[in-house]
Motif scaffolding. Structure first.
Motif, PDB file in Angstrom:
ATOM      1  N   GLY A  60      -6.602   1.298  -0.073  1.00 37.77           N
ATOM      2  CA  GLY A  60      -6.907   2.361  -1.051  1.00 37.77           C
ATOM      3  C   GLY A  60      -6.301   2.401  -2.717  1.00 37.77           C
ATOM      4  N   ALA A  61      -6.241   3.528  -2.815  1.00 42.40           N
ATOM      5  CA  ALA A  61      -5.224   3.448  -4.004  1.00 42.40           C
ATOM      6  C   ALA A  61      -3.646   3.243  -3.416  1.00 42.40           C
ATOM      7  N   GLY A  62      -3.684   3.357  -2.479  1.00 40.69           N
ATOM      8  CA  GLY A  62      -1.799   2.862  -1.792  1.00 40.69           C
ATOM      9  C   GLY A  62      -2.583   2.249  -0.429  1.00 40.69           C
ATOM     10  N   PRO A  63      -1.522   1.863   0.399  1.00 40.24           N
ATOM     11  CA  PRO A  63      -0.895   0.765   0.825  1.00 40.24           C
ATOM     12  C   PRO A  63      -2.017   1.682   2.677  1.00 40.24           C
ATOM     13  N   ASP A  64      -2.933   0.760   3.154  1.00 36.80           N
ATOM     14  CA  ASP A  64      -3.163   0.999   4.684  1.00 36.80           C
ATOM     15  C   ASP A  64      -2.122   1.033   5.447  1.00 36.80           C
ATOM     16  N   LEU A  65      -2.178   2.099   6.620  1.00 36.63           N
ATOM     17  CA  LEU A  65      -0.979   2.079   7.171  1.00 36.63           C
ATOM     18  C   LEU A  65      -1.053   1.846   8.769  1.00 36.63           C
ATOM     19  N   MET A  66      -2.324   1.017   8.368  1.00 33.04           N
ATOM     20  CA  MET A  66      -2.173   0.102  10.409  1.00 33.04           C
ATOM     21  C   MET A  66      -0.641  -0.216  10.378  1.00 33.04           C
ATOM     22  N   PRO A  84       9.302  10.073  -1.558  1.00 34.50           N
ATOM     23  CA  PRO A  84       8.949   9.088  -2.170  1.00 34.50           C
ATOM     24  C   PRO A  84      10.032   8.915  -3.490  1.00 34.50           C
ATOM     25  N   PRO A  85       9.854   9.707  -4.446  1.00 35.90           N
ATOM     26  CA  PRO A  85      10.232   9.302  -6.284  1.00 35.90           C
ATOM     27  C   PRO A  85      11.684   8.792  -5.984  1.00 35.90           C
ATOM     28  N   ALA A  86      12.130   9.355  -5.217  1.00 35.21           N
ATOM     29  CA  ALA A  86      13.844   8.296  -5.500  1.00 35.21           C
ATOM     30  C   ALA A  86      13.712   7.474  -4.417  1.00 35.21           C
ATOM     31  N   MET A  87      12.918   6.970  -3.703  1.00 38.18           N
ATOM     32  CA  MET A  87      12.683   5.449  -3.527  1.00 38.18           C
ATOM     33  C   MET A  87      12.202   4.793  -4.074  1.00 38.18           C
ATOM     34  N   GLN A  88      10.997   5.034  -5.412  1.00 34.95           N
ATOM     35  CA  GLN A  88      10.765   4.214  -6.636  1.00 34.95           C
ATOM     36  C   GLN A  88      11.636   4.244  -6.961  1.00 34.95           C
ATOM     37  N   GLN A  89      12.491   4.758  -7.630  1.00 36.89           N
ATOM     38  CA  GLN A  89      13.704   4.514  -8.260  1.00 36.89           C
ATOM     39  C   GLN A  89      14.713   3.745  -7.963  1.00 36.89           C
ATOM     40  N   THR A  93      11.577  -2.527  -2.435  1.00 35.21           N
ATOM     41  CA  THR A  93      10.189  -2.573  -1.846  1.00 35.21           C
ATOM     42  C   THR A  93       9.411  -1.576  -2.234  1.00 35.21           C
ATOM     43  N   ALA A  94      10.168  -0.498  -2.306  1.00 33.78           N
ATOM     44  CA  ALA A  94       9.562   1.165  -3.228  1.00 33.78           C
ATOM     45  C   ALA A  94       8.527   0.422  -4.717  1.00 33.78           C
ATOM     46  N   LYS A  95       9.588   0.238  -4.918  1.00 37.23           N
ATOM     47  CA  LYS A  95       9.474  -0.016  -6.842  1.00 37.23           C
ATOM     48  C   LYS A  95       8.491  -1.365  -6.461  1.00 37.23           C
ATOM     49  N   ALA A  96       8.010  -2.555  -5.688  1.00 35.36           N
ATOM     50  CA  ALA A  96       7.702  -3.404  -5.421  1.00 35.36           C
ATOM     51  C   ALA A  96       5.834  -2.646  -5.125  1.00 35.36           C
ATOM     52  N   LEU A  97       5.793  -1.785  -4.228  1.00 38.60           N
ATOM     53  CA  LEU A  97       4.714  -0.821  -3.843  1.00 38.60           C
ATOM     54  C   LEU A  97       4.445  -0.936  -4.811  1.00 38.60           C
ATOM     55  N   VAL A  98       4.468   0.278  -5.809  1.00 39.60           N
ATOM     56  CA  VAL A  98       4.127   0.245  -6.472  1.00 39.60           C
ATOM     57  C   VAL A  98       3.683  -0.252  -7.789  1.00 39.60           C
ATOM     58  N   ALA A  99       4.280  -1.607  -8.333  1.00 41.56           N
ATOM     59  CA  ALA A  99       4.025  -2.180  -8.712  1.00 41.56           C
ATOM     60  C   ALA A  99       2.469  -2.489  -8.133  1.00 41.56           C
ATOM     61  N   GLN A 100       2.399  -2.814  -6.779  1.00 40.81           N
ATOM     62  CA  GLN A 100       1.112  -3.680  -6.303  1.00 40.81           C
ATOM     63  C   GLN A 100       0.132  -2.478  -6.499  1.00 40.81           C
ATOM     64  N   PHE A 101       0.348  -1.725  -6.407  1.00 41.17           N
ATOM     65  CA  PHE A 101      -0.331  -0.941  -6.642  1.00 41.17           C
ATOM     66  C   PHE A 101      -1.047   0.287  -7.507  1.00 41.17           C
ATOM     67  N   ASN A 102      -0.367  -0.529  -8.815  1.00 44.03           N
ATOM     68  CA  ASN A 102      -1.347  -0.206 -10.400  1.00 44.03           C
ATOM     69  C   ASN A 102      -0.566   1.036 -10.420  1.00 44.03           C
ATOM     70  N   ASN A 103       0.442   0.464 -10.189  1.00 41.57           N
ATOM     71  CA  ASN A 103       0.946   2.293 -10.571  1.00 41.57           C
ATOM     72  C   ASN A 103       1.686   3.201 -10.382  1.00 41.57           C
TER      73      ASN A 103
END
Length: 135
Positions: A60-66, A84-89, A93-103
């Protein structure tokens, strides 16, 4: 030794497969307690997780958690859910996920340790019910 074929054997095998999944989840540190899973389901609904995520139904807007615990360690998922915000910074891996899901960035839901445990248990339980791994 005679081998019985029929419903009893199939039911026995199904129970054995489910038992292995439960033991795997327990060994991985994921709770299999029904009350904890129920609390996780309530949190999933009240926090609106389904607005961005599915469990086994695609992105969806985020990853499938299966199978999320097959892709990430339990420790990583716990840290992610706590802040999550601390991990995103700080986490690559978190940075890559944010990028993969259109920020799209996951907000900090201010979850307690108990709530994080419950959400992870619910996601793992739902994944195992859909034929995915329980971990």
């Amino acid at each position: 030794m005679a081998i019985r074929v029929g419903r009893a054997v199939v039911l026995g095998l199904s129970a054995a497969v489910l038992s292995v999944g439960v033991l795997h989840a327990q060994a991985s540190g994921v709770s299999t307690d029904a009350a904890v899973i129920k609390k996780g389901k309530a949190l999933w609904n009240s926090k609106g997780c389904m607005g961005c995520h599915t469990i086994g139904k695609g992105r969806g807007a985020g990853p499938d958690l299966m199978g999320v615990l097959d892709r990430r360690s339990l420790d990583w998922v716990q840290r992610w859910l706590h802040d999550p915000p601390a991990m995103q910074q700080s986490d690559s891996t978190a940075k890559a996920l944010v990028a993969q899901f259109n920020n799209t960035k996951m907000p900090n839901l201010q979850l307690s340790d108990e709530e994080v445990t419950a959400l992870i248990a619910y996601v793992a339980d739902q994944g195992s019910k859909m034929g995915g791994k329980s971990r």
